[in-house]
Design a protein around this motif. Sequence first.
Motif, PDB file in Angstrom:
ATOM      1  N   PHE A 164       0.806  -1.217   0.000  1.00 40.42           N
ATOM      2  CA  PHE A 164       0.000   0.000   0.000  1.00 40.42           C
ATOM      3  C   PHE A 164       0.846   1.277   0.000  1.00 40.42           C
ATOM      4  N   SER A 165       2.159   1.129   0.088  1.00 38.67           N
ATOM      5  CA  SER A 165       3.016   2.280   0.395  1.00 38.67           C
ATOM      6  C   SER A 165       3.067   3.328  -0.715  1.00 38.67           C
ATOM      7  N   ARG A 166       2.774   2.941  -1.957  1.00 41.26           N
ATOM      8  CA  ARG A 166       2.884   3.908  -3.056  1.00 41.26           C
ATOM      9  C   ARG A 166       1.537   4.489  -3.473  1.00 41.26           C
ATOM     10  N   LEU A 167       0.481   4.147  -2.754  1.00 43.84           N
ATOM     11  CA  LEU A 167      -0.849   4.667  -3.077  1.00 43.84           C
ATOM     12  C   LEU A 167      -1.104   5.948  -2.292  1.00 43.84           C
ATOM     13  N   ASP A 168      -1.894   6.857  -2.880  1.00 42.37           N
ATOM     14  CA  ASP A 168      -2.239   8.062  -2.126  1.00 42.37           C
ATOM     15  C   ASP A 168      -3.203   7.681  -0.998  1.00 42.37           C
ATOM     16  N   ALA A 169      -3.455   8.627  -0.093  1.00 44.34           N
ATOM     17  CA  ALA A 169      -4.168   8.316   1.148  1.00 44.34           C
ATOM     18  C   ALA A 169      -5.537   7.690   0.900  1.00 44.34           C
ATOM     19  N   HIS A 170      -6.322   8.240  -0.033  1.00 48.50           N
ATOM     20  CA  HIS A 170      -7.671   7.733  -0.290  1.00 48.50           C
ATOM     21  C   HIS A 170      -7.611   6.313  -0.861  1.00 48.50           C
ATOM     22  N   LEU A 171      -6.757   6.127  -1.869  1.00 45.73           N
ATOM     23  CA  LEU A 171      -6.638   4.803  -2.487  1.00 45.73           C
ATOM     24  C   LEU A 171      -6.072   3.794  -1.508  1.00 45.73           C
ATOM     25  N   ARG A 172      -5.171   4.248  -0.676  1.00 47.81           N
ATOM     26  CA  ARG A 172      -4.532   3.348   0.280  1.00 47.81           C
ATOM     27  C   ARG A 172      -5.575   2.723   1.201  1.00 47.81           C
ATOM     28  N   ASP A 173      -6.472   3.567   1.725  1.00 51.12           N
ATOM     29  CA  ASP A 173      -7.516   3.072   2.619  1.00 51.12           C
ATOM     30  C   ASP A 173      -8.446   2.110   1.880  1.00 51.12           C
ATOM     31  N   GLN A 174      -8.781   2.456   0.646  1.00 48.06           N
ATOM     32  CA  GLN A 174      -9.696   1.645  -0.166  1.00 48.06           C
ATOM     33  C   GLN A 174      -9.092   0.274  -0.473  1.00 48.06           C
ATOM     34  N   VAL A 175      -7.840   0.269  -0.908  1.00 48.97           N
ATOM     35  CA  VAL A 175      -7.195  -0.982  -1.296  1.00 48.97           C
ATOM     36  C   VAL A 175      -6.906  -1.849  -0.067  1.00 48.97           C
ATOM     37  N   ARG A 176      -6.519  -1.209   1.043  1.00 47.51           N
ATOM     38  CA  ARG A 176      -6.318  -1.976   2.284  1.00 47.51           C
ATOM     39  C   ARG A 176      -7.581  -2.732   2.670  1.00 47.51           C
ATOM     40  N   ARG A 177      -8.710  -2.030   2.643  1.00 45.87           N
ATOM     41  CA  ARG A 177      -9.977  -2.676   3.015  1.00 45.87           C
ATOM     42  C   ARG A 177     -10.275  -3.849   2.093  1.00 45.87           C
ATOM     43  N   LEU A 178     -10.057  -3.633   0.786  1.00 44.76           N
ATOM     44  CA  LEU A 178     -10.318  -4.701  -0.181  1.00 44.76           C
ATOM     45  C   LEU A 178      -9.457  -5.927   0.109  1.00 44.76           C
ATOM     46  N   VAL A 179      -8.173  -5.725   0.317  1.00 41.55           N
ATOM     47  CA  VAL A 179      -7.249  -6.839   0.536  1.00 41.55           C
ATOM     48  C   VAL A 179      -7.614  -7.610   1.805  1.00 41.55           C
ATOM     49  N   PHE A 180      -7.816  -6.898   2.911  1.00 41.77           N
ATOM     50  CA  PHE A 180      -8.093  -7.581   4.170  1.00 41.77           C
ATOM     51  C   PHE A 180      -9.475  -8.236   4.161  1.00 41.77           C
ATOM     52  N   ASP A 181     -10.453  -7.594   3.539  1.00 43.91           N
ATOM     53  CA  ASP A 181     -11.791  -8.194   3.447  1.00 43.91           C
ATOM     54  C   ASP A 181     -11.762  -9.481   2.622  1.00 43.91           C
ATOM     55  N   ARG A 182     -11.040  -9.443   1.492  1.00 46.81           N
ATOM     56  CA  ARG A 182     -10.958 -10.640   0.646  1.00 46.81           C
ATOM     57  C   ARG A 182     -10.227 -11.768   1.362  1.00 46.81           C
ATOM     58  N   ALA A 183      -9.157 -11.430   2.066  1.00 45.69           N
ATOM     59  CA  ALA A 183      -8.396 -12.454   2.784  1.00 45.69           C
ATOM     60  C   ALA A 183      -9.258 -13.108   3.857  1.00 45.69           C
ATOM     61  N   ARG A 184     -10.038 -12.302   4.572  1.00 47.88           N
ATOM     62  CA  ARG A 184     -10.921 -12.872   5.591  1.00 47.88           C
ATOM     63  C   ARG A 184     -11.997 -13.747   4.953  1.00 47.88           C
ATOM     64  N   ALA A 185     -12.569 -13.267   3.839  1.00 50.57           N
ATOM     65  CA  ALA A 185     -13.611 -14.043   3.160  1.00 50.57           C
ATOM     66  C   ALA A 185     -13.070 -15.383   2.666  1.00 50.57           C
ATOM     67  N   ASP A 186     -11.826 -15.400   2.206  1.00 51.73           N
ATOM     68  CA  ASP A 186     -11.204 -16.630   1.705  1.00 51.73           C
ATOM     69  C   ASP A 186     -10.514 -17.432   2.811  1.00 51.73           C
ATOM     70  N   ARG A 187     -10.575 -16.931   4.043  1.00 52.57           N
ATOM     71  CA  ARG A 187      -9.972 -17.576   5.211  1.00 52.57           C
ATOM     72  C   ARG A 187      -8.471 -17.825   5.006  1.00 52.57           C
ATOM     73  N   LEU A 188      -7.801 -16.802   4.496  1.00 55.51           N
ATOM     74  CA  LEU A 188      -6.358 -16.902   4.284  1.00 55.51           C
ATOM     75  C   LEU A 188      -5.609 -16.293   5.465  1.00 55.51           C
ATOM     76  N   PRO A 189      -4.598 -16.977   5.980  1.00 53.86           N
ATOM     77  CA  PRO A 189      -3.701 -16.318   6.927  1.00 53.86           C
ATOM     78  C   PRO A 189      -2.893 -15.256   6.173  1.00 53.86           C
ATOM     79  N   VAL A 190      -2.731 -14.094   6.794  1.00 47.14           N
ATOM     80  CA  VAL A 190      -2.042 -12.982   6.139  1.00 47.14           C
ATOM     81  C   VAL A 190      -0.850 -12.547   6.980  1.00 47.14           C
ATOM     82  N   LEU A 191       0.293 -12.387   6.330  1.00 45.92           N
ATOM     83  CA  LEU A 191       1.475 -11.827   6.981  1.00 45.92           C
ATOM     84  C   LEU A 191       1.801 -10.520   6.264  1.00 45.92           C
ATOM     85  N   LEU A 192       1.658  -9.424   6.976  1.00 47.42           N
ATOM     86  CA  LEU A 192       1.926  -8.091   6.434  1.00 47.42           C
ATOM     87  C   LEU A 192       3.238  -7.581   6.996  1.00 47.42           C
TER      88      LEU A 192
END
Length: 215
Positions: A164-192
């Motif tokens: 997320f480090s190269r995204l502007d503030a608005h996109l960063r929040d949007q993409v973070r939510r998408l990634v974490f929501d999808r990972a939870r929906a797919d029941r994937l362990p995530v290492l950030l």
Amino acid sequence: MAEGLILDDLRIAQGARMLVALNEAVGPGEVLTVMGPSGSGKSTLLAAITGTLAPAFALSGRVLLDGRDITALPPESRRTGILFQDELLFPHLSVGGNLAFGLPRAVRGRAARRARVEEALAEVGLAGFAGRDPATLSGGQKARVALMRTLLAAPRALLLDEPFSRLDAHLRDQVRRLVFDRARADRLPVLLVTHDAEDAAAAGGRVIRLDPEAP
């Protein structure tokens, strides 16, 4: 069988310097955040998990994924997916071609593969984008395509190298939510891995810190 990602007494050293020493378990749908400044061993840890650790580093301990010891397996056999700072989309392929590249061989037949790609694009609000050149996409659109290409490969763990480090503030929040929501929906362990406290807060879950100055 223990589900999720387990770092069993995992130690990574470079010469006499110990970079990483971890005993951690990340369950399905959970996020573990590893923080630390540049040079602390964050990306080296991810390389150890994906099987791309450089010969200059010494590795001991085990990496377990859904109960399977993947420590010595080649990268393509580990079923780990990773997102980097750059989307790394293939410029010579269309958006659809990029996504099709991630599909497992088990998805056979041109029609079936095309249908899965179209379905994936629709899931992230990019229906009809299959024929587009990646160069014509916005930063947020590229990030969504990169995420879906990774997920289409059916990984059993998702690794995030400061994506997320190269995204502007608005996109960063949007993409973070998408990634974490999808990972939870797919029941994937995530290492950030990140040096950004806002990323860690958005991820939720436990936070550990790597200290390159520690003895």
